[in-house]
Motif scaffolding. Structure first.
Motif: not given
Length: 324
Positions: A151-168
């Protein structure tokens, strides 16, 4: 504005009546109720795979999505849309249900789609998003899906979530587990994991919290597991509480009630780096589905043990998080 007569649509062995088929549902896109119905038919195998025999809350927008529209909440029941947790009055006798118990102790018979006609019947009622529990109607006490909500914080772009998904994914691989990603229809990502239905909701939440803490260690600049929003100081929250009883996430292929009519799209891991939420909407998904099918088709082929994550939770001394 006058509307056209109702249409009867054959869905499998059923005939489903669609009232006011030309009612605007996404006026900025020129999309009607019938367009929504046709969309769900076009991705039928995928949406039914996501919902089949699961108690499912309906998010109904019977007036469509328009500027200023809002959804009713427990605090304010005035709204243009609403959540339906119980079987609607007048439902056909072929709409099956699952008997569930909420944390309050109250119970309900909730829609548990067993065939695509149920999805189309719900779409005629204005349902855009489906919220299935991570359990089957056969065993509503033991989840058979682990859902990891990034879940991204307000103002956080989808692109910042992608590396977390890869690490998961990398961590799940290390444990011998296989996850399946999907967009939320917004800026977030979900990763699903099929599990054996042996553990309670509390144990499942403990497992996701353990995974979240591991992500926090590996990506300390990106990930937080801090529950209180105002205390979070990193871009992506691993929302372990989505595995609590009666907490649900939007199903694959559900339509987000925003003017763009974006959808929650299952992905292959290889697509993640180039994907953008705006690539997947009510208009584009039917062609994608016809061409490549459902990237989550293999999700239920193998069920995994939760023990590797629970062992990690034990080593961390984690108790089940409190209910929120």
């Amino acid at each position: 504005m006058a509307t056209t007569a109702a249409e009867e649509i054959k869905v499998g062995e059923r005939v489903v009546r669609v009232s006011s088929p030309d009612k605007p549902y996404f006026p900025e896109r020129g999309l009607t109720k019938l367009d929504v119905v046709r969309y769900f038919i076009s991705v039928g195998d995928g949406i039914l795979r996501a919902l089949r025999d699961r108690p499912t809350m309906l998010e109904r927008w019977p007036r469509g999505v328009f500027e200023g529209a809002k959804i009713a909440t427990r605090q304010d029941n005035r709204g243009d849309a609403f959540y339906q947790k119980r079987l609607p009055a007048g439902a056909p006798d072929w709409v099956r249900t699952a008997h569930i118990t909420f944390p309050s102790g109250r119970t309900a018979d909730e829609v548990a789609p067993s065939e695509l006609a149920v999805v189309i019947w719900a779409a005629n009622l204005g349902t855009l998003r489906f919220h299935p529990w991570p359990v089957s109607a056969a065993d509503v006490e033991h989840p058979d899906q682990l859902r990891i909500d990034l879940d991204p914080m307000p103002g956080v772009d989808f692109a910042q979530v992608v590396p977390v998904a890869h690490e998961v994914r990398a961590f799940l691989d290390e444990l011998g587990l296989v996850g399946y990603p999907k967009t939320t229809g917004g800026r977030g990502l979900h990763v699903y994991l099929s599990i054996e239905p042996r553990w309670s909701f509390g144990e499942c939440r403990r497992a996701v919290l353990a995974l979240g803490l591991e992500m926090q260690r590996r990506l300390p600049e990106l990930v937080t597991t801090t529950w209180w929003r105002e205390q979070r100081d990193r871009p992506v929250f691993v929302d372990y509480n989505q595995m609590a009883r009666d907490h649900t996430v939007t199903s694959a292929y559900s339509i987000r009630p925003t003017p763009q009519a974006l959808v929650s799209a299952p992905l292959d891991w290889s697509e993640l780096d180039d994907a953008r939420p705006e690539d997947f909407d009510l208009v584009s998904l039917p062609g994608r589905f016809a061409e490549r099918g459902d990237p989550h088709a293999g999700l239920d082929e193998r069920r995994f043990s939760l023990e590797p994550l629970l062992e990690l939770a034990d080593r961390e001394g984690l108790a089940a998080p409190p209910e929120r």
